[in-house]
Design a protein around this motif. Structure first.
Motif, PDB file in Angstrom:
ATOM      1  N   GLU A 153       0.826  -1.210   0.000  1.00  0.00           N
ATOM      2  CA  GLU A 153       0.000   0.000   0.000  1.00  0.00           C
ATOM      3  C   GLU A 153       0.860   1.259   0.000  1.00  0.00           C
ATOM      4  N   PRO A 154       0.507   2.262  -0.819  1.00  0.00           N
ATOM      5  CA  PRO A 154      -0.576   2.281  -1.793  1.00  0.00           C
ATOM      6  C   PRO A 154      -0.148   1.669  -3.133  1.00  0.00           C
ATOM      7  N   GLY A 155      -1.126   1.210  -3.881  1.00  0.00           N
ATOM      8  CA  GLY A 155      -0.888   0.733  -5.234  1.00  0.00           C
ATOM      9  C   GLY A 155      -0.911  -0.766  -5.381  1.00  0.00           C
ATOM     10  N   TYR A 156      -0.407  -1.485  -4.368  1.00  0.00           N
ATOM     11  CA  TYR A 156      -0.356  -2.948  -4.444  1.00  0.00           C
ATOM     12  C   TYR A 156      -0.969  -3.561  -3.184  1.00  0.00           C
ATOM     13  N   GLU A 157      -2.148  -3.068  -2.829  1.00  0.00           N
ATOM     14  CA  GLU A 157      -2.777  -3.521  -1.583  1.00  0.00           C
ATOM     15  C   GLU A 157      -3.038  -5.020  -1.555  1.00  0.00           C
ATOM     16  N   GLU A 158      -3.203  -5.630  -2.737  1.00  0.00           N
ATOM     17  CA  GLU A 158      -3.453  -7.074  -2.770  1.00  0.00           C
ATOM     18  C   GLU A 158      -2.224  -7.860  -2.303  1.00  0.00           C
ATOM     19  N   ARG A 159      -1.063  -7.249  -2.343  1.00  0.00           N
ATOM     20  CA  ARG A 159       0.160  -7.917  -1.861  1.00  0.00           C
ATOM     21  C   ARG A 159       0.267  -7.823  -0.339  1.00  0.00           C
ATOM     22  N   GLU A 160       0.057  -6.623   0.186  1.00  0.00           N
ATOM     23  CA  GLU A 160       0.144  -6.400   1.627  1.00  0.00           C
ATOM     24  C   GLU A 160      -0.297  -4.982   1.938  1.00  0.00           C
ATOM     25  N   THR A 161      -1.298  -4.841   2.783  1.00  0.00           N
ATOM     26  CA  THR A 161      -1.682  -3.514   3.260  1.00  0.00           C
ATOM     27  C   THR A 161      -0.748  -3.101   4.391  1.00  0.00           C
ATOM     28  N   ILE A 162      -0.738  -1.818   4.691  1.00  0.00           N
ATOM     29  CA  ILE A 162       0.054  -1.343   5.821  1.00  0.00           C
ATOM     30  C   ILE A 162      -0.448  -1.977   7.111  1.00  0.00           C
ATOM     31  N   ASN A 163      -1.770  -2.096   7.244  1.00  0.00           N
ATOM     32  CA  ASN A 163      -2.352  -2.675   8.452  1.00  0.00           C
ATOM     33  C   ASN A 163      -1.882  -4.116   8.657  1.00  0.00           C
ATOM     34  N   ASN A 164      -2.039  -4.958   7.637  1.00  0.00           N
ATOM     35  CA  ASN A 164      -1.635  -6.356   7.787  1.00  0.00           C
ATOM     36  C   ASN A 164      -0.111  -6.489   7.860  1.00  0.00           C
ATOM     37  N   GLY A 165       0.598  -5.614   7.161  1.00  0.00           N
ATOM     38  CA  GLY A 165       2.053  -5.650   7.215  1.00  0.00           C
ATOM     39  C   GLY A 165       2.580  -5.374   8.610  1.00  0.00           C
ATOM     40  N   LEU A 166       1.982  -4.383   9.289  1.00  0.00           N
ATOM     41  CA  LEU A 166       2.424  -4.065  10.640  1.00  0.00           C
ATOM     42  C   LEU A 166       2.017  -5.154  11.634  1.00  0.00           C
ATOM     43  N   GLN A 167       0.877  -5.791  11.403  1.00  0.00           N
ATOM     44  CA  GLN A 167       0.501  -6.931  12.241  1.00  0.00           C
ATOM     45  C   GLN A 167       1.472  -8.091  12.036  1.00  0.00           C
ATOM     46  N   THR A 168       1.867  -8.313  10.788  1.00  0.00           N
ATOM     47  CA  THR A 168       2.858  -9.355  10.486  1.00  0.00           C
ATOM     48  C   THR A 168       4.176  -9.061  11.180  1.00  0.00           C
ATOM     49  N   ALA A 169       4.610  -7.798  11.125  1.00  0.00           N
ATOM     50  CA  ALA A 169       5.855  -7.416  11.800  1.00  0.00           C
ATOM     51  C   ALA A 169       5.772  -7.671  13.294  1.00  0.00           C
ATOM     52  N   ALA A 170       4.645  -7.297  13.914  1.00  0.00           N
ATOM     53  CA  ALA A 170       4.479  -7.490  15.352  1.00  0.00           C
ATOM     54  C   ALA A 170       4.525  -8.974  15.714  1.00  0.00           C
ATOM     55  N   LYS A 171       3.837  -9.802  14.946  1.00  0.00           N
ATOM     56  CA  LYS A 171       3.823 -11.245  15.221  1.00  0.00           C
ATOM     57  C   LYS A 171       5.187 -11.885  14.950  1.00  0.00           C
ATOM     58  N   SER A 172       5.995 -11.216  14.150  1.00  0.00           N
ATOM     59  CA  SER A 172       7.329 -11.732  13.824  1.00  0.00           C
ATOM     60  C   SER A 172       8.402 -11.204  14.766  1.00  0.00           C
ATOM     61  N   GLY A 173       8.008 -10.376  15.746  1.00  0.00           N
ATOM     62  CA  GLY A 173       8.932  -9.907  16.771  1.00  0.00           C
ATOM     63  C   GLY A 173       9.446  -8.494  16.597  1.00  0.00           C
ATOM     64  N   PHE A 174       9.001  -7.791  15.545  1.00  0.00           N
ATOM     65  CA  PHE A 174       9.566  -6.485  15.226  1.00  0.00           C
ATOM     66  C   PHE A 174       8.667  -5.366  15.740  1.00  0.00           C
ATOM     67  N   THR A 175       9.221  -4.534  16.621  1.00  0.00           N
ATOM     68  CA  THR A 175       8.471  -3.402  17.169  1.00  0.00           C
ATOM     69  C   THR A 175       8.765  -2.105  16.425  1.00  0.00           C
ATOM     70  N   ASP A 176       9.804  -2.113  15.579  1.00  0.00           N
ATOM     71  CA  ASP A 176      10.152  -0.947  14.773  1.00  0.00           C
ATOM     72  C   ASP A 176      10.624  -1.425  13.406  1.00  0.00           C
ATOM     73  N   ILE A 177      10.053  -0.841  12.350  1.00  0.00           N
ATOM     74  CA  ILE A 177      10.492  -1.197  11.001  1.00  0.00           C
ATOM     75  C   ILE A 177      10.661   0.061  10.158  1.00  0.00           C
TER      76      ILE A 177
END
Length: 419
Positions: free
Chosen positions: A68-92
């Motif tokens: 996002e923006p432009g390729y939301e079907e790949r990964e939105t900011i919302n889901n991307g940040l949730q993925t980062a959190a579940k993967s252990g990353f608090t800052d990206i």
């Protein structure tokens, strides 16, 4: 929210008296309230107790792409940040890989606003040039004021040497960090994998190590002339490590990263023509991997990144020549590093590097905001699609052995748990 971590092993090299000690950690309203041998919870406290529970300050990734923006079907900011959190990353740090790419202060503000209220903090990069086309400098100063932590035309080398010279000179006025992707396109041409024995045997067009090393050599000569700060993302060859080590000895402000998959996978993996292994920079030889690991251990390489890049399935499920470059990696970075380097070195790598970008490093101390990653380091398993949180599934790590799992993260007075 009050949280009590029971009998947790602290992995924190900056606090020697607590390093590898078991303690109870009480967090009240997002702030570390107590670190004691034993803490009794109150009625309104969420208790987290699990076998082999470990904690460190929250992890940091310097090179993440969403859609996002432009390729939301790949990964939105919302889901991307949730993925980062579940993967252990608090800052990206977010790459400039969207469409359109961010080249103005309003674009940076969009990313900052989209990431509000999330556990994981997002720090955007801005384009170095307008539209990322390498022709004219973008609004660097305005983007810096809006929150950009660096300037990067994602995965595109700066072909115009004078443009890099001017950028490095100009950015010194506001302590800006200039990125330069290490690949000379006049040398790499239409190459898609490492040039060598494997590419020759498989009949695939090669990208010589020279393409990376020539670009780095030129950029370092310019940096020595101008001064300033230069970041070289995702190096991949043995000579690149040597060139950067020599530049650091001269006192140049040069920083670099390596993708986690370039540390544990060589171009021998290409034998099956699996497009998941088509990445840029390409997978190199065992000799390169050995030199990269040494560079990580001795500090020549500043950061290890996931180089996370979600892609639509149709961009990978095609002939090798036609597939796009890229792999997701947030979910597999810890398991990959822990298996390669061991617990203490892996956590040191995952928690370092924020100061390069002008960010504060979290502290695991009483009175400090809780910015923590929870994990267990010993379980061994095979990475499968069930381990993927991203919308896209283009993972080079699929089928690879992993060691250790992320259990959750705590930051911004929020808690995310994986079970």
């Amino acid at each position: 929210m009050n949280i009590l971590l029971k009998s947790v092993t602290i992995v924190n090299g900056s606090t020697k008296d607590l390093h590898l000690k078991k303690r109870d950690i009480l967090i009240k309203n997002g702030v570390i309230d107590a670190i004691e041998s034993s803490v009794e919870p109150s009625a309104k406290t969420k208790v987290i107790a699990q076998k082999d529970l470990h904690v460190s300050v929250g992890w940091f990734d310097s090179g993440v792409s969403f859609g996002e923006p432009g390729y939301e079907e790949r990964e939105t900011i919302n889901n991307g940040l949730q993925t980062a959190a579940k993967s252990g990353f608090t800052d990206i740090i977010l790459n400039t890989s969207s469409n359109p790419t961010p080249d103005s202060s309003s674009d940076i503000i969009f990313f900052k606003n989209a990431a509000k209220e999330h556990l994981t903090n997002l720090y955007p990069l801005g384009n170095l040039t307008v539209k990322g086309d390498g022709q004219a400098l973008a609004e660097l100063f305005d983007m810096k004021n809006a929150g950009a932590v660096g300037f990067y035309d994602y995965k595109h080398a700066i072909t115009n040497a004078n443009l890099l010279k001017i950028a490095l000179q100009y950015a010194q006025n506001f302590n800006g960090l200039i990125f330069s992707f290490p690949m000379d396109k006049s040398i790499s041409g239409k190459g898609i994998v490492n040039e060598g024995i494997t590419s020759t045997r498989l009949g695939l067009k090669g990208i010589p190590a020279l393409a990376e090393e020539l670009q780095i050599s030129r950029d370092l000569f310019i940096l020595e002339y101008t001064g300033g700060k230069l970041f070289i993302p995702t190096i991949s060859t043995a000579n690149s490590v040597k060139l950067i080590a020599e530049a650091k000895k001269k006192g140049l402000q040069v920083f670099c990263s390596v993708a986690a998959h370039n540390l544990n996978t060589t171009d021998a993996a290409l034998e099956e023509f699996d497009t998941q292994y088509k990445v840029i920079p390409p997978l190199r030889t065992a000799a390169d991997t050995k030199a990269l690991l040494k560079g990580v251990s001795n500090g020549t390489i500043d950061l290890v990144t996931s180089d996370h890049k979600p892609l639509n399935i149709e961009l990978k499920h095609v002939e090798f020549d036609n597939a796009d470059f890229g792999t997701i990696g947030l979910e597999s970075t810890f398991g990959m590093l822990n298996g390669l380097l061991g617990l203490e070195e892996s956590i040191a790598l995952l928690t370092k590097g924020r100061t390069i970008f002008g960010m504060e490093t979290p502290k695991l101390e009483v009175g400090q905001p809780a910015n923590l990653t929870l994990f267990e380091p010993m379980s061994e398993y095979e990475f499968t699609e069930s381990n993927i949180f991203s919308t896209s599934k283009n993972a080079l790590a699929l089928g690879k052995p992993m060691k250790g799992k992320v259990l959750g993260t705590i930051a911004n007075n929020q808690l995310v748990l994986n079970n």
